[in-house]
Write a protein that holds these residues in place. Structure first.
Motif, PDB file in Angstrom:
ATOM      1  N   UNK A 113      12.254 -27.594  10.522  1.00 43.81           N
ATOM      2  CA  UNK A 113      12.196 -27.367   9.078  1.00 43.81           C
ATOM      3  C   UNK A 113      11.145 -28.274   8.465  1.00 43.81           C
ATOM      4  N   UNK A 114      10.802 -27.986   7.222  1.00 43.16           N
ATOM      5  CA  UNK A 114       9.772 -28.782   6.574  1.00 43.16           C
ATOM      6  C   UNK A 114       8.425 -28.449   7.195  1.00 43.16           C
ATOM      7  N   UNK A 115       7.417 -29.140   6.754  1.00 45.63           N
ATOM      8  CA  UNK A 115       6.098 -28.910   7.328  1.00 45.63           C
ATOM      9  C   UNK A 115       5.798 -29.870   8.456  1.00 45.63           C
ATOM     10  N   UNK A 116       6.006 -31.174   8.157  1.00 44.86           N
ATOM     11  CA  UNK A 116       5.589 -32.211   9.102  1.00 44.86           C
ATOM     12  C   UNK A 116       4.158 -31.953   9.546  1.00 44.86           C
ATOM     13  N   UNK A 212       7.750 -26.853   1.025  1.00 42.34           N
ATOM     14  CA  UNK A 212       6.920 -25.723   0.646  1.00 42.34           C
ATOM     15  C   UNK A 212       6.880 -25.649  -0.883  1.00 42.34           C
ATOM     16  N   UNK A 213       5.849 -25.008  -1.409  1.00 41.67           N
ATOM     17  CA  UNK A 213       5.693 -24.978  -2.859  1.00 41.67           C
ATOM     18  C   UNK A 213       5.249 -23.602  -3.337  1.00 41.67           C
ATOM     19  N   UNK A 214       5.853 -23.132  -4.413  1.00 40.05           N
ATOM     20  CA  UNK A 214       5.387 -21.949  -5.113  1.00 40.05           C
ATOM     21  C   UNK A 214       5.550 -22.216  -6.600  1.00 40.05           C
ATOM     22  N   UNK A 215       4.459 -22.201  -7.329  1.00 39.89           N
ATOM     23  CA  UNK A 215       4.499 -22.604  -8.737  1.00 39.89           C
ATOM     24  C   UNK A 215       4.909 -24.057  -8.837  1.00 39.89           C
ATOM     25  N   UNK A 216       5.932 -24.353  -9.634  1.00 40.03           N
ATOM     26  CA  UNK A 216       6.438 -25.716  -9.757  1.00 40.03           C
ATOM     27  C   UNK A 216       7.658 -25.958  -8.873  1.00 40.03           C
ATOM     28  N   UNK A 217       8.014 -24.961  -8.072  1.00 43.47           N
ATOM     29  CA  UNK A 217       9.215 -25.049  -7.240  1.00 43.47           C
ATOM     30  C   UNK A 217       8.878 -25.548  -5.838  1.00 43.47           C
ATOM     31  N   UNK A 218       9.574 -26.596  -5.422  1.00 40.06           N
ATOM     32  CA  UNK A 218       9.369 -27.149  -4.084  1.00 40.06           C
ATOM     33  C   UNK A 218      10.711 -27.225  -3.360  1.00 40.06           C
ATOM     34  N   UNK A 219      10.689 -26.922  -2.071  1.00 41.45           N
ATOM     35  CA  UNK A 219      11.922 -26.939  -1.294  1.00 41.45           C
ATOM     36  C   UNK A 219      11.581 -26.925   0.186  1.00 41.45           C
ATOM     37  N   UNK A 220      12.490 -27.443   0.986  1.00 39.00           N
ATOM     38  CA  UNK A 220      12.294 -27.382   2.425  1.00 39.00           C
ATOM     39  C   UNK A 220      12.387 -25.933   2.882  1.00 39.00           C
ATOM     40  N   UNK A 221      11.489 -25.545   3.762  1.00 38.02           N
ATOM     41  CA  UNK A 221      11.527 -24.210   4.333  1.00 38.02           C
ATOM     42  C   UNK A 221      11.571 -24.307   5.844  1.00 38.02           C
ATOM     43  N   UNK A 293      18.298 -26.573  15.367  1.00 36.07           N
ATOM     44  CA  UNK A 293      18.528 -25.196  15.803  1.00 36.07           C
ATOM     45  C   UNK A 293      19.296 -24.404  14.737  1.00 36.07           C
ATOM     46  N   UNK A 294      19.729 -25.081  13.692  1.00 26.03           N
ATOM     47  CA  UNK A 294      20.542 -24.453  12.646  1.00 26.03           C
ATOM     48  C   UNK A 294      19.715 -23.509  11.775  1.00 26.03           C
ATOM     49  N   UNK A 295      20.175 -22.268  11.666  1.00 26.30           N
ATOM     50  CA  UNK A 295      19.532 -21.318  10.767  1.00 26.30           C
ATOM     51  C   UNK A 295      20.135 -21.482   9.375  1.00 26.30           C
ATOM     52  N   UNK A 296      19.318 -21.945   8.440  1.00 20.76           N
ATOM     53  CA  UNK A 296      19.736 -22.130   7.058  1.00 20.76           C
ATOM     54  C   UNK A 296      19.144 -20.985   6.242  1.00 20.76           C
ATOM     55  N   UNK A 297      19.999 -20.091   5.771  1.00 26.27           N
ATOM     56  CA  UNK A 297      19.509 -18.906   5.058  1.00 26.27           C
ATOM     57  C   UNK A 297      18.708 -19.283   3.823  1.00 26.27           C
ATOM     58  N   UNK A 298      19.130 -20.330   3.119  1.00 27.78           N
ATOM     59  CA  UNK A 298      18.417 -20.750   1.917  1.00 27.78           C
ATOM     60  C   UNK A 298      16.986 -21.168   2.224  1.00 27.78           C
ATOM     61  N   UNK A 299      16.806 -21.929   3.296  1.00 30.51           N
ATOM     62  CA  UNK A 299      15.463 -22.367   3.682  1.00 30.51           C
ATOM     63  C   UNK A 299      14.605 -21.197   4.120  1.00 30.51           C
ATOM     64  N   UNK A 300      15.206 -20.283   4.884  1.00 27.00           N
ATOM     65  CA  UNK A 300      14.460 -19.115   5.353  1.00 27.00           C
ATOM     66  C   UNK A 300      14.024 -18.236   4.178  1.00 27.00           C
ATOM     67  N   UNK A 301      14.929 -17.990   3.262  1.00 27.10           N
ATOM     68  CA  UNK A 301      14.604 -17.132   2.127  1.00 27.10           C
ATOM     69  C   UNK A 301      13.577 -17.788   1.204  1.00 27.10           C
ATOM     70  N   UNK A 319      14.874  -9.921   5.030  1.00 23.45           N
ATOM     71  CA  UNK A 319      15.481 -11.039   5.760  1.00 23.45           C
ATOM     72  C   UNK A 319      16.201 -10.551   7.010  1.00 23.45           C
ATOM     73  N   UNK A 320      16.969  -9.477   6.872  1.00 26.89           N
ATOM     74  CA  UNK A 320      17.764  -8.955   7.984  1.00 26.89           C
ATOM     75  C   UNK A 320      16.894  -8.406   9.109  1.00 26.89           C
ATOM     76  N   UNK A 321      15.631  -8.133   8.835  1.00 28.57           N
ATOM     77  CA  UNK A 321      14.746  -7.582   9.851  1.00 28.57           C
ATOM     78  C   UNK A 321      14.075  -8.658  10.684  1.00 28.57           C
ATOM     79  N   UNK A 322      14.236  -9.907  10.302  1.00 26.64           N
ATOM     80  CA  UNK A 322      13.601 -10.985  11.072  1.00 26.64           C
ATOM     81  C   UNK A 322      14.611 -11.971  11.655  1.00 26.64           C
ATOM     82  N   UNK A 323      15.803 -12.023  11.108  1.00 27.37           N
ATOM     83  CA  UNK A 323      16.826 -12.965  11.562  1.00 27.37           C
ATOM     84  C   UNK A 323      17.967 -12.195  12.234  1.00 27.37           C
ATOM     85  N   UNK A 324      18.165 -12.416  13.516  1.00 27.15           N
ATOM     86  CA  UNK A 324      19.280 -11.772  14.210  1.00 27.15           C
ATOM     87  C   UNK A 324      20.483 -12.711  14.151  1.00 27.15           C
TER      88      UNK A 324
END
Length: 366
Positions: A113-116, A212-221, A293-301, A319-324
């Motif tokens: 997660x994150x960029x690093x 990650x950043x979009x506009x003024x919104x930043x969050x771990x992806x 290894x944890x899939x976090x839906x919030x980070x993915x979305x 989302x459902x087409x890329x995450x099994x």
């Protein structure tokens, strides 16, 4: 992660498929017998993919009865997209961009997660403004990349590539050598090349891309994932689950045996052991617990939202087409947060200094 996604064209996929015909495709296991299929696992030269080499060198695959052949530092995303590789550590953006084009791959588990990711600059660059007009290894169109706009906005310098002498390198290692020889004044990369610059004194990290950043919104992806070929999963279901479980064991090993993991990393990535140690420290302590290894839906979305809003992909799939997620749940994986709380936090707490971490790590892996 910073990658060139021109490989997503169908022509390149077909060319690459032909070039690795020796790899072959999956084949069904013999009914009622042992599945001796050799799993083709790909990774490339980025510290985020350390699980692949640890799984092999620490004997995890062998202990789990898996036969795995590693393909390192090659065109793994292309091979996965072309259906010529079973499992691969690849960038989240690359996987999602390939799905609308028919690539038979989905996320089987998370990986990082994150960029690093890092903006490394020469020692004579004293301020962000000094980068303007300089030759930089930031790609030909840095404003269309995932990380450069974040660096630029954070540092208060122009995002547009027209303000710099932009250069495209085929690898982070090549960019590092260009910095070392004075051909460029900075470049963006993942580790170990930022740690190598610090170790050799050829440059320093000016900025780190984490959220990650979009506009003024930043969050771990999600930066990169453990991807799996759908055909492999269908034809070798038990091997597929075991591979995900092996991925988990490899990441656990990195967290709990950092010295041994650093020795493995140094051998496979051809860097000094001290550089490998600094790299693992960043991923497991200094920047939080980014290997996961944890899939976090919030980070993915959120990652998908960034790709959409910043026009980083031609088409963002559902989302459902890329995450099994059902396959992920069927693997019965150990809870990541519980593992960190019980096995890692008491030994290597976040905020621990590098020297204290290394001292403790040496006590464990004497």
């Amino acid at each position: 992660m910073k990658r060139n996604y021109k490989w997503l064209t169908l022509l390149l996929l077909l060319v690459f498929a032909v070039s690795i015909t020796g790899c072959g495709g999956t084949k069904p296991a013999a009914e009622g017998g042992k599945d001796d299929y050799v799993v083709k696992l790909g990774y490339y030269n980025c510290d985020h993919m350390i699980g692949a080499v640890v799984g092999e060198a620490a004997g995890i695959y062998e202990q789990m009865g898996l036969k795995v052949k590693l393909f390192g530092n090659g065109k793994v995303p292309q091979a996965m997209a072309a259906g010529q590789m079973d499992v691969g550590y690849i960038g989240t953006r690359g996987l999602m961009a390939s799905r609308p084009k028919g690539a038979p791959i989905k996320v089987a588990a998370n990986n990082h997660i994150g960029g690093s990711m890092y903006l490394v600059v020469a020692n004579d660059i004293k301020s962000p403004q000094d980068l303007i007009g300089q030759p930089l290894g930031i790609g030909n169109e840095p404003e269309k990349s995932e990380d450069w706009p974040v660096y630029a906005k954070t540092l208060g310098i122009p995002v547009e590539g027209s303000n710099y002498k932009c250069i495209e390198f085929d690898s982070d290692q090549a960019a590092y050598l260009a910095l070392k020889t004075g051909q460029i004044k900075g470049f963006t990369c993942c580790d170990p090349w930022a740690s190598m610059a610090e170790y050799e004194g050829t440059g320093y990290i000016m900025a780190t891309y984490m959220e990650m950043m979009t506009g003024d919104e930043k969050q771990m992806g999600s930066c990169c994932v453990y991807s799996m070929n759908e055909n492999f999963k269908k034809e070798h279901p038990e091997l597929a689950r075991k591979m995900v479980q092996a991925h988990v064991e490899a990441l656990k090993y990195v967290y709990t045996h950092p010295i041994k993991s650093a020795r493995i990393f140094a051998e496979y990535y051809h860097v000094p052991e001290e550089v490998a140690l600094r790299t693992i420290y960043k991923k497991c302590v200094a920047e939080g617990r980014t290997l996961t290894w944890k899939i976090d839906e919030g980070q993915m979305r959120f990652a998908m939202k960034v790709y959409q809003n910043e026009k980083l992909m031609d088409e963002v799939p559902a989302y459902e087409d890329v995450i099994d997620i059902e396959f992920y749940k069927s693997c019965n994986l150990e809870d990541f947060d519980k593992f960190i709380k019980e096995k890692v936090d008491p030994v290597f707490p976040v905020g621990m200094s590098y020297e204290d971490w290394k001292k403790k790590a040496k006590e464990i892996d004497a």
